[in-house]
Design a protein around this motif. Structure first.
Motif, PDB file in Angstrom:
ATOM      1  N   ARG A  22       0.803  -1.223   0.000  1.00 54.58           N
ATOM      2  CA  ARG A  22       0.000   0.000   0.000  1.00 54.58           C
ATOM      3  C   ARG A  22       0.834   1.269   0.000  1.00 54.58           C
ATOM      4  NH1 ARG A  22      -5.035  -1.297   4.176  1.00 54.58           N
ATOM      5  NH2 ARG A  22      -5.786  -3.166   3.077  1.00 54.58           N
ATOM      6  N   ILE A  23       2.128   1.132  -0.126  1.00 48.83           N
ATOM      7  CA  ILE A  23       3.014   2.293  -0.193  1.00 48.83           C
ATOM      8  C   ILE A  23       3.559   2.381  -1.613  1.00 48.83           C
ATOM      9  CG2 ILE A  23       5.143   3.336   0.668  1.00 48.83           C
ATOM     10  CD1 ILE A  23       4.626   2.139   3.337  1.00 48.83           C
ATOM     11  N   GLY A  24       3.442   3.568  -2.219  1.00 48.51           N
ATOM     12  CA  GLY A  24       3.885   3.760  -3.584  1.00 48.51           C
ATOM     13  C   GLY A  24       5.391   3.724  -3.723  1.00 48.51           C
ATOM     14  N   SER A  25       5.841   3.599  -4.962  1.00 46.48           N
ATOM     15  CA  SER A  25       7.280   3.508  -5.226  1.00 46.48           C
ATOM     16  C   SER A  25       7.985   4.812  -4.889  1.00 46.48           C
ATOM     17  CB  SER A  25       7.507   3.142  -6.697  1.00 46.48           C
ATOM     18  OG  SER A  25       6.904   4.094  -7.550  1.00 46.48           O
ATOM     19  N   ASP A  26       7.311   5.979  -5.108  1.00 48.75           N
ATOM     20  CA  ASP A  26       7.943   7.254  -4.773  1.00 48.75           C
ATOM     21  C   ASP A  26       8.219   7.351  -3.278  1.00 48.75           C
ATOM     22  OD1 ASP A  26       7.905   8.090  -7.390  1.00 48.75           O
ATOM     23  OD2 ASP A  26       5.956   9.082  -7.232  1.00 48.75           O
ATOM     24  N   ALA A  27       7.294   6.880  -2.458  1.00 50.95           N
ATOM     25  CA  ALA A  27       7.496   6.920  -1.008  1.00 50.95           C
ATOM     26  C   ALA A  27       8.650   6.005  -0.598  1.00 50.95           C
ATOM     27  CB  ALA A  27       6.215   6.524  -0.290  1.00 50.95           C
ATOM     28  N   LYS A  28       8.743   4.842  -1.211  1.00 48.87           N
ATOM     29  CA  LYS A  28       9.835   3.923  -0.870  1.00 48.87           C
ATOM     30  C   LYS A  28      11.185   4.502  -1.278  1.00 48.87           C
ATOM     31  CE  LYS A  28       6.799  -0.099  -1.442  1.00 48.87           C
ATOM     32  NZ  LYS A  28       6.530  -1.331  -2.217  1.00 48.87           N
ATOM     33  N   VAL A  29      11.260   5.094  -2.466  1.00 47.40           N
ATOM     34  CA  VAL A  29      12.516   5.708  -2.905  1.00 47.40           C
ATOM     35  C   VAL A  29      12.896   6.860  -1.990  1.00 47.40           C
ATOM     36  CG1 VAL A  29      13.581   7.003  -4.790  1.00 47.40           C
ATOM     37  CG2 VAL A  29      12.234   4.981  -5.297  1.00 47.40           C
ATOM     38  N   LEU A  30      11.922   7.634  -1.536  1.00 46.42           N
ATOM     39  CA  LEU A  30      12.196   8.754  -0.639  1.00 46.42           C
ATOM     40  C   LEU A  30      12.763   8.267   0.687  1.00 46.42           C
ATOM     41  CD1 LEU A  30      12.024  11.808  -0.329  1.00 46.42           C
ATOM     42  CD2 LEU A  30       9.682  11.543   0.481  1.00 46.42           C
ATOM     43  N   VAL A  31      12.219   7.173   1.225  1.00 49.97           N
ATOM     44  CA  VAL A  31      12.750   6.614   2.477  1.00 49.97           C
ATOM     45  C   VAL A  31      14.190   6.145   2.281  1.00 49.97           C
ATOM     46  CG1 VAL A  31      12.504   4.736   4.144  1.00 49.97           C
ATOM     47  CG2 VAL A  31      10.496   5.990   3.383  1.00 49.97           C
ATOM     48  N   LEU A  32      14.452   5.419   1.209  1.00 55.84           N
ATOM     49  CA  LEU A  32      15.807   4.922   0.965  1.00 55.84           C
ATOM     50  C   LEU A  32      16.780   6.061   0.720  1.00 55.84           C
ATOM     51  CD1 LEU A  32      15.008   1.872  -1.352  1.00 55.84           C
ATOM     52  CD2 LEU A  32      15.477   1.859   1.097  1.00 55.84           C
TER      53      LEU A  32
ATOM     54  N   HIS B 112      14.276  17.128   0.324  1.00 54.90           N
ATOM     55  CA  HIS B 112      14.799  15.848  -0.173  1.00 54.90           C
ATOM     56  C   HIS B 112      14.016  15.399  -1.406  1.00 54.90           C
ATOM     57  CE1 HIS B 112      17.399  15.549   3.251  1.00 54.90           C
ATOM     58  NE2 HIS B 112      16.393  15.448   4.120  1.00 54.90           N
ATOM     59  N   ALA B 113      12.711  15.645  -1.421  1.00 57.46           N
ATOM     60  CA  ALA B 113      11.916  15.271  -2.592  1.00 57.46           C
ATOM     61  C   ALA B 113      12.321  16.078  -3.818  1.00 57.46           C
ATOM     62  CB  ALA B 113      10.429  15.465  -2.295  1.00 57.46           C
ATOM     63  N   ARG B 114      12.608  17.370  -3.610  1.00 56.61           N
ATOM     64  CA  ARG B 114      13.063  18.176  -4.745  1.00 56.61           C
ATOM     65  C   ARG B 114      14.419  17.711  -5.246  1.00 56.61           C
ATOM     66  NH1 ARG B 114      10.473  22.305  -1.877  1.00 56.61           N
ATOM     67  NH2 ARG B 114      12.385  22.815  -0.749  1.00 56.61           N
ATOM     68  N   ALA B 115      15.286  17.225  -4.348  1.00 59.74           N
ATOM     69  CA  ALA B 115      16.574  16.699  -4.790  1.00 59.74           C
ATOM     70  C   ALA B 115      16.391  15.471  -5.676  1.00 59.74           C
ATOM     71  CB  ALA B 115      17.446  16.359  -3.578  1.00 59.74           C
ATOM     72  N   LEU B 116      15.307  14.724  -5.460  1.00 58.20           N
ATOM     73  CA  LEU B 116      15.001  13.575  -6.310  1.00 58.20           C
ATOM     74  C   LEU B 116      14.181  13.969  -7.538  1.00 58.20           C
ATOM     75  CD1 LEU B 116      14.041  10.944  -3.581  1.00 58.20           C
ATOM     76  CD2 LEU B 116      16.048  10.910  -5.050  1.00 58.20           C
ATOM     77  N   ARG B 117      13.960  15.286  -7.722  1.00 61.44           N
ATOM     78  CA  ARG B 117      13.147  15.805  -8.826  1.00 61.44           C
ATOM     79  C   ARG B 117      11.733  15.227  -8.804  1.00 61.44           C
ATOM     80  NH1 ARG B 117      16.979  16.784 -14.111  1.00 61.44           N
ATOM     81  NH2 ARG B 117      18.755  17.668 -12.980  1.00 61.44           N
ATOM     82  N   MET B 118      11.201  15.115  -7.603  1.00 60.65           N
ATOM     83  CA  MET B 118       9.848  14.625  -7.416  1.00 60.65           C
ATOM     84  C   MET B 118       8.891  15.801  -7.501  1.00 60.65           C
ATOM     85  SD  MET B 118       8.477  12.194  -4.295  1.00 60.65           S
ATOM     86  CE  MET B 118       9.903  11.132  -4.506  1.00 60.65           C
ATOM     87  N   THR B 119       7.868  15.697  -8.322  1.00 61.40           N
ATOM     88  CA  THR B 119       6.922  16.785  -8.496  1.00 61.40           C
ATOM     89  C   THR B 119       6.067  16.966  -7.235  1.00 61.40           C
ATOM     90  OG1 THR B 119       5.265  15.299  -9.448  1.00 61.40           O
ATOM     91  CG2 THR B 119       6.803  16.349 -10.981  1.00 61.40           C
TER      92      THR B 119
END
Length: 367
Positions: free
Chosen positions: A24-34, A51-58
């Motif tokens: 139930r956790i999306g891939s973006d959330a998992k990548v953000l945790v890692l 940190h999300a902006r560093a990953l270029r997450m919208t």
């Protein structure tokens, strides 16, 4: 599937299988945790949005990833008031789910029941007391965790009257409910392709329309009724653009809020009754019919009427029948032949009796 996995000798991040395989956790959330877990300690002291902006997450993807992490206990947030009437948001991040009590212990600097090193964001120390120097200053301190909100989050206004804890919790519950309604509306929009291929939407198109569809859910419309309202009564010529058609229907057919509907019902109930229709004019009394046959009564529609309808129609038929019989009993006089007409004209000086009677045969005579 064939797999070939080589463990890296250095520069890797350990991740629990419970997180990687969480359904139930999306891939973006998992990548953000890692990503945050793999950063050095001195680089973790930032807001989660940075940190999300560093990953270029919208912004949309970050909000969804953050909602997943908050709902499953990987991220905890709390707004706190500081000196000078200011506010700050403290974020507690962990690669293992934490309860609210464990997150509160981490904010207070106490190990969270066996998770001594779990928190990536440590609660800040107490703010230093102001000195007597003018202007008032304190001892220099390091950067405070969660002192700034991410750029894509709404900035709250400073107020000398901080909100109560119940108000903060109510605001959080309202945001979670709004997010759940938006996600449900997005799923409804994506499911329209199963109704008809003309309403197939892409993921980005559905996300753009999710806010409009969520407003229907807030006004008491169920997900099934929303799907039916969007997919029924399609134009006969077909749908050229599913995005444009659904956007127009979501705006034009938006139901009224429940409060307005209740007000309309109350107004309709309290409105005075309509005026009764004007009474019909009084009818004329019964009269004896003057027609033939047995004596009978009828109610005339006008004061001068003396016979009922059937008797009047019978009288009219008898009248016209008598006229036709008289016409047939008296035959028309025979028409004279042309020879007779010519002889008559010669005797009368070129004018027949019929022309003389009508005046057309008058001739001018010289005197």
């Amino acid at each position: 599937m064939l797999s070939h996995v080589i463990p890296p000798p250095r520069g890797y991040t350990k991740a629990p299988n419970s997180l990687v395989r969480h359904p139930r956790i999306g891939s973006d959330a998992k990548v953000l945790v890692l990503y945050v877990q793999g950063l050095p300690e001195e680089l973790r002291d930032k807001a989660l949005g940075e940190h999300a902006r560093a990953l270029r997450m919208t912004g949309r993807a970050y909000q969804k990833a953050k909602a997943d992490l908050v709902s499953h206990g990987y991220v905890h947030e709390r707004r706190e008031s500081v000196a000078g009437g200011r506010w700050r948001t403290v974020q507690v991040f962990s690669n293992e789910p934490l309860t609210d009590e464990q997150a509160a212990r981490l904010r207070a600097g106490v190990p969270a029941d066996g998770y001594e090193n779990a928190g990536a964001c440590v609660a800040p120390d107490a703010w230093p007391a102001p000195s007597a120097h003018s202007p008032t200053v304190g001892e220099p301190t390091g950067r405070r965790v969660g002192g700034l909100l991410p750029a894509d989050e709404e900035q709250g206004e400073n107020s000398s009257h901080p909100p109560t804890e119940a108000a903060v919790e109510a605001e959080g519950e309202s945001q979670d409910q709004d997010q759940a309604e938006v996600l449900l509306a997005e799923r409804v929009l994506l499911s329209l392709r199963h109704k008809t291929r003309e309403l197939s939407l892409g993921v980005r198109e559905a996300r753009k329309l999710a806010a409009l569809a969520a407003e229907w859910l807030r006004r008491g419309v169920s997900a099934g009724d929303l799907r039916l309202a969007l997919s029924s009564a399609l134009p006969q010529e077909g749908v050229r653009s599913a995005f444009g058609f659904l956007k127009n229907r979501l705006v034009e057919k938006l139901p009224a809020p429940p409060e307005e509907t209740a007000d309309l019902l109350v107004a309709a109930e309290s409105a005075p009754p309509p005026h009764p229709p004007s009474p019909l004019p009084p009818s004329l009394p019964l009269l004896a019919c003057d027609g033939p046959g047995e004596e009978h009564m009828f109610r005339p529609h006008e004061s001068w009427v003396t016979t009922c309808g059937p008797c009047h129609r019978e009288q009219q038929r008898a009248y016209w029948a008598d006229l036709m019989a008289c016409a047939e009993a008296e035959p028309a006089p025979p028409r004279p032949s042309w020879r007779e007409l010519a002889a008559e004209a010669a005797a009368n000086g070129g004018v027949t009796c019929a022309e003389e009677a009508s005046g057309y045969g008058t001739r001018a005579t010289a005197t």
